[in-house]
Scaffold this active site. Sequence first.
Site, PDB file in Angstrom:
ATOM      1  N   SER A   1      47.951  44.359  33.245  1.00  0.00           N
ATOM      2  CA  SER A   1      49.224  43.642  33.145  1.00  0.00           C
ATOM      3  C   SER A   1      50.320  44.645  32.826  1.00  0.00           C
ATOM      4  O   SER A   1      50.058  45.671  32.180  1.00  0.00           O
ATOM      5  CB  SER A   1      49.142  42.623  32.002  1.00  0.00           C
TER       6      SER A   1
ATOM      7  N   TYR B   1      46.889  41.132  23.333  1.00  0.00           N
ATOM      8  CA  TYR B   1      46.728  40.986  24.786  1.00  0.00           C
ATOM      9  C   TYR B   1      47.114  42.291  25.482  1.00  0.00           C
ATOM     10  O   TYR B   1      46.334  42.860  26.247  1.00  0.00           O
ATOM     11  CB  TYR B   1      47.606  39.831  25.288  1.00  0.00           C
TER      12      TYR B   1
HETATM   13  N1  LIG Z   1      49.656  34.983  35.138  1.00  0.00           N
HETATM   14  C1  LIG Z   1      50.275  36.071  34.739  1.00  0.00           C
HETATM   15  O1  LIG Z   1      51.512  36.084  34.555  1.00  0.00           O
HETATM   16  C2  LIG Z   1      49.524  37.353  34.538  1.00  0.00           C
HETATM   17  C3  LIG Z   1      50.278  38.512  34.335  1.00  0.00           C
HETATM   18  C4  LIG Z   1      49.606  39.710  34.144  1.00  0.00           C
HETATM   19  C5  LIG Z   1      48.230  39.733  34.164  1.00  0.00           C
HETATM   20  N2  LIG Z   1      47.531  38.584  34.337  1.00  0.00           N
HETATM   21  C6  LIG Z   1      46.068  38.692  34.340  1.00  0.00           C
HETATM   22  O2  LIG Z   1      45.593  38.182  35.553  1.00  0.00           O
HETATM   23  C7  LIG Z   1      44.272  37.683  35.365  1.00  0.00           C
HETATM   24  C8  LIG Z   1      44.201  36.271  35.926  1.00  0.00           C
HETATM   25  O3  LIG Z   1      45.103  35.476  35.181  1.00  0.00           O
HETATM   26  P1  LIG Z   1      45.676  34.102  35.728  1.00  0.00           P
HETATM   27  O4  LIG Z   1      47.097  34.080  35.386  1.00  0.00           O
HETATM   28  O5  LIG Z   1      45.216  33.877  37.118  1.00  0.00           O
HETATM   29  O6  LIG Z   1      44.958  33.111  34.693  1.00  0.00           O
HETATM   30  P2  LIG Z   1      44.068  31.809  34.871  1.00  0.00           P
HETATM   31  O7  LIG Z   1      44.612  30.926  35.926  1.00  0.00           O
HETATM   32  O8  LIG Z   1      43.897  31.274  33.486  1.00  0.00           O
HETATM   33  O9  LIG Z   1      42.686  32.416  35.383  1.00  0.00           O
HETATM   34  C9  LIG Z   1      41.815  33.098  34.531  1.00  0.00           C
HETATM   35  C10 LIG Z   1      40.454  33.109  35.192  1.00  0.00           C
HETATM   36  O10 LIG Z   1      39.534  33.817  34.343  1.00  0.00           O
HETATM   37  C11 LIG Z   1      38.333  33.047  34.261  1.00  0.00           C
HETATM   38  N3  LIG Z   1      37.630  33.343  33.025  1.00  0.00           N
HETATM   39  C12 LIG Z   1      38.098  33.218  31.752  1.00  0.00           C
HETATM   40  N4  LIG Z   1      37.126  33.550  30.886  1.00  0.00           N
HETATM   41  C13 LIG Z   1      36.034  33.904  31.623  1.00  0.00           C
HETATM   42  C14 LIG Z   1      34.717  34.327  31.309  1.00  0.00           C
HETATM   43  N5  LIG Z   1      34.313  34.483  30.043  1.00  0.00           N
HETATM   44  N6  LIG Z   1      33.855  34.594  32.325  1.00  0.00           N
HETATM   45  C15 LIG Z   1      34.256  34.438  33.615  1.00  0.00           C
HETATM   46  N7  LIG Z   1      35.478  34.031  33.975  1.00  0.00           N
HETATM   47  C16 LIG Z   1      36.341  33.770  32.991  1.00  0.00           C
HETATM   48  C17 LIG Z   1      38.827  31.604  34.325  1.00  0.00           C
HETATM   49  O11 LIG Z   1      37.845  30.729  34.786  1.00  0.00           O
HETATM   50  P3  LIG Z   1      36.849  29.846  33.897  1.00  0.00           P
HETATM   51  O12 LIG Z   1      37.655  29.227  32.809  1.00  0.00           O
HETATM   52  O13 LIG Z   1      36.301  28.892  34.911  1.00  0.00           O
HETATM   53  O14 LIG Z   1      35.813  30.795  33.403  1.00  0.00           O
HETATM   54  C18 LIG Z   1      39.892  31.728  35.415  1.00  0.00           C
HETATM   55  O15 LIG Z   1      39.292  31.682  36.698  1.00  0.00           O
HETATM   56  C19 LIG Z   1      43.993  37.767  33.868  1.00  0.00           C
HETATM   57  O16 LIG Z   1      43.236  38.933  33.611  1.00  0.00           O
HETATM   58  C20 LIG Z   1      45.373  37.886  33.270  1.00  0.00           C
HETATM   59  O17 LIG Z   1      45.350  38.553  32.018  1.00  0.00           O
HETATM   60  C21 LIG Z   1      48.132  37.398  34.531  1.00  0.00           C
END
Ligand SMILES: NC(=O)c1ccc[n+]([C@@H]2O[C@H](COP(=O)([O-])OP(=O)(O)OC[C@H]3O[C@@H](n4cnc5c(N)ncnc54)[C@H](OP(=O)(O)O)[C@@H]3O)[C@@H](O)[C@H]2O)c1
Length: 257
Positions: A142, A155
């Site tokens: 991130s 985070y």
């Molecule tokens: N959205 C943003 O603005 C943003 C910005 C920078 C970075 N990111 C990063 O991008 C990545 C995806 O984020 P997102 O925004 O798409 O969030 P999201 O919609 O909450 O997706 C997170 C995913 O991680 C899975 N997950 C969580 N815990 C897990 C575990 N123990 N084992 C396997 N899967 C697991 C969740 O699925 P289950 O609950 O089904 O396991 C879900 O598919 C993350 O690493 C986040 O830190 C996001």
Amino acid sequence: MMMSSVSRSKIAWITGASSGIGRALALKLVGEGFRVAASARNADALAALASEAGDSILAYPLDITDRDAVKATAARIEADLGPIQWAVFSAGNYLRERPTAFDSEKLRQMVELNIVGTGHCLEAVIPSMVARGEGRIGLIASVSGYTGLPGGGIYGGSKSMLITLAEAMHPELAEKGVTLSIINPGFVKTPLTDKNDFPMPFLITAEEAADHIVHGMSKRRFEIAFPWQMVLILKLLRRLPYGLYFAITRKMLRKDR
Ligand SMILES: NC(=O)c1ccc[n+]([C@@H]2O[C@H](COP(=O)([O-])OP(=O)(O)OC[C@H]3O[C@@H](n4cnc5c(N)ncnc54)[C@H](OP(=O)(O)O)[C@@H]3O)[C@@H](O)[C@H]2O)c1
């Protein structure tokens, strides 16, 4: 949709594929001719995703904090589908800390999921990629990993670790034909950020994020960071002397903290 340089027989493994960026990426890669092994804990959400994509997406439910399960899942994907050529590790979560009521349990959760869980995934794919002399791995960190912002210490710290790890590992893996990329998104509209009650400048969609990731990984870029405005602001911020730095970050303190 136009096919890019990616050929139809390629296999990708995506963690965090049940939601947000990982889900959008799975669908995008199908459009690019991949068969996608999709992992996350929520088996129903993965089954729903798979049903959207015919036999191009296969569900491999998994908790990435379980080291043995991660290894077994990667082995099963390779046995079922063939070598994993692209692996994108999107599974992760975001927790905020309150400095005046610091909770080390939140820190432990961030470390175990965002760092160690992602480490399990790396460990599971590297040996066969190195043995074949090819493969591409994307770690989703991130822009908050660039520098410490109020509430974003545990985070952002977990994401800094992924950035440092990728910088350190990149040259040796590259020598073996394996490209390790670090993916640094700014704000992306997903269930993770839907919980935020503060302004999110330059917010983009998960589909736009997936486009950036596929473009960058196709070109074997090391850092894939977007949107550029957020990247520029935070990269400049981290270079400021601390007097000026804290004058700016103090303005980010929440009234209700
Ligand atoms: N959205 C943003 O603005 C943003 C910005 C920078 C970075 N990111 C990063 O991008 C990545 C995806 O984020 P997102 O925004 O798409 O969030 P999201 O919609 O909450 O997706 C997170 C995913 O991680 C899975 N997950 C969580 N815990 C897990 C575990 N123990 N084992 C396997 N899967 C697991 C969740 O699925 P289950 O609950 O089904 O396991 C879900 O598919 C993350 O690493 C986040 O830190 C996001």
